[in-house]
Design a protein around this motif. Sequence first.
Motif, PDB file in Angstrom:
ATOM      1  N   PHE A 179      -4.523   5.441  -0.692  1.00  0.00           N
ATOM      2  CA  PHE A 179      -3.309   6.192  -0.997  1.00  0.00           C
ATOM      3  C   PHE A 179      -2.218   5.277  -1.539  1.00  0.00           C
ATOM      4  O   PHE A 179      -1.472   5.648  -2.445  1.00  0.00           O
ATOM      5  CB  PHE A 179      -2.817   6.943   0.243  1.00  0.00           C
ATOM      6  CG  PHE A 179      -1.558   7.715  -0.016  1.00  0.00           C
ATOM      7  CD1 PHE A 179      -1.573   8.814  -0.854  1.00  0.00           C
ATOM      8  CD2 PHE A 179      -0.349   7.318   0.557  1.00  0.00           C
ATOM      9  CE1 PHE A 179      -0.408   9.519  -1.126  1.00  0.00           C
ATOM     10  CE2 PHE A 179       0.814   8.020   0.294  1.00  0.00           C
ATOM     11  CZ  PHE A 179       0.786   9.123  -0.545  1.00  0.00           C
ATOM     12  N   ARG A 180      -2.114   4.074  -0.994  1.00  0.00           N
ATOM     13  CA  ARG A 180      -1.127   3.123  -1.516  1.00  0.00           C
ATOM     14  C   ARG A 180      -1.404   2.780  -2.980  1.00  0.00           C
ATOM     15  O   ARG A 180      -0.476   2.591  -3.771  1.00  0.00           O
ATOM     16  CB  ARG A 180      -1.113   1.839  -0.675  1.00  0.00           C
ATOM     17  CG  ARG A 180      -0.424   1.986   0.662  1.00  0.00           C
ATOM     18  CD  ARG A 180       0.046   0.635   1.195  1.00  0.00           C
ATOM     19  NE  ARG A 180      -1.041  -0.295   1.428  1.00  0.00           N
ATOM     20  CZ  ARG A 180      -1.695  -0.397   2.580  1.00  0.00           C
ATOM     21  NH1 ARG A 180      -1.362   0.379   3.603  1.00  0.00           N
ATOM     22  NH2 ARG A 180      -2.666  -1.275   2.722  1.00  0.00           N
ATOM     23  N   GLN A 183      -0.774   7.028  -5.275  1.00  0.00           N
ATOM     24  CA  GLN A 183       0.020   7.930  -4.441  1.00  0.00           C
ATOM     25  C   GLN A 183       0.055   9.366  -4.966  1.00  0.00           C
ATOM     26  O   GLN A 183       0.709  10.225  -4.371  1.00  0.00           O
ATOM     27  CB  GLN A 183       1.427   7.366  -4.272  1.00  0.00           C
ATOM     28  CG  GLN A 183       1.412   6.035  -3.541  1.00  0.00           C
ATOM     29  CD  GLN A 183       2.774   5.587  -3.073  1.00  0.00           C
ATOM     30  OE1 GLN A 183       3.729   6.333  -3.067  1.00  0.00           O
ATOM     31  NE2 GLN A 183       2.855   4.324  -2.670  1.00  0.00           N
TER      32      GLN A 183
END
Length: 218
Positions: A179-180, A183
């Motif tokens: 996710f980082r 995003q």
Amino acid sequence: KNDISILLSNQATDTEKLKADYTTLINAQIADAKRAVTYDKNNPQNHLALGLAYESSIPIVGEEGYKKALESYDAIRAIVTDKDYVDTIKAKLAFGVSKDEDGLVFLDNALSYNASSGPALYASSQYFTSKKDFKLATEYAEKAVSAHPSASDARVNLGLLYFVDRELTKAIEQFKIAFRLNQNDNLSLYYLAAAYKANNNLDFAKEVIAELEKRVGE
């Protein structure tokens, strides 16, 4: 004719028409791609387009379409430097038409060209996942992440394999990193929430679910 025979007759006619229309469409795509190759044979995208067009013909012509697609992809090898890319494309085609032995040979070739080929490692992991050989699938997924740590899809794939193996802490870490890295990927958040819940981290799971609901509502 009774109602059933009329219905079956209409269905047969419709099927034949659909097949004829599809064949006409695919033949036009092949002809267009051939013209592009003739115009610029040094452009790998032209050969790729021709290969994809032949792939689309496989439901109609079978083995001939498969062989023609492989020939088109092989033509890319003389143009590009990342030859593992070509064999990975061929492997995906082979697996898609249930020619697993061919696909495994192509992946072996890809990894012999480049042992850290992200696409080939990822494709290998997905293949063994489909065969439920999760040990091998995880090994390839770990290699893919090690070779390309900024590839979010490789992180998600590895996280899912850890999740299946109930290595939930490892799964959570991979989904968080994925996710980082991307995003805009709500799927990695969904999997992160599921992993938190499975690991009894219910407060964290609620936070992630709330973020997901916010994103869906926007």
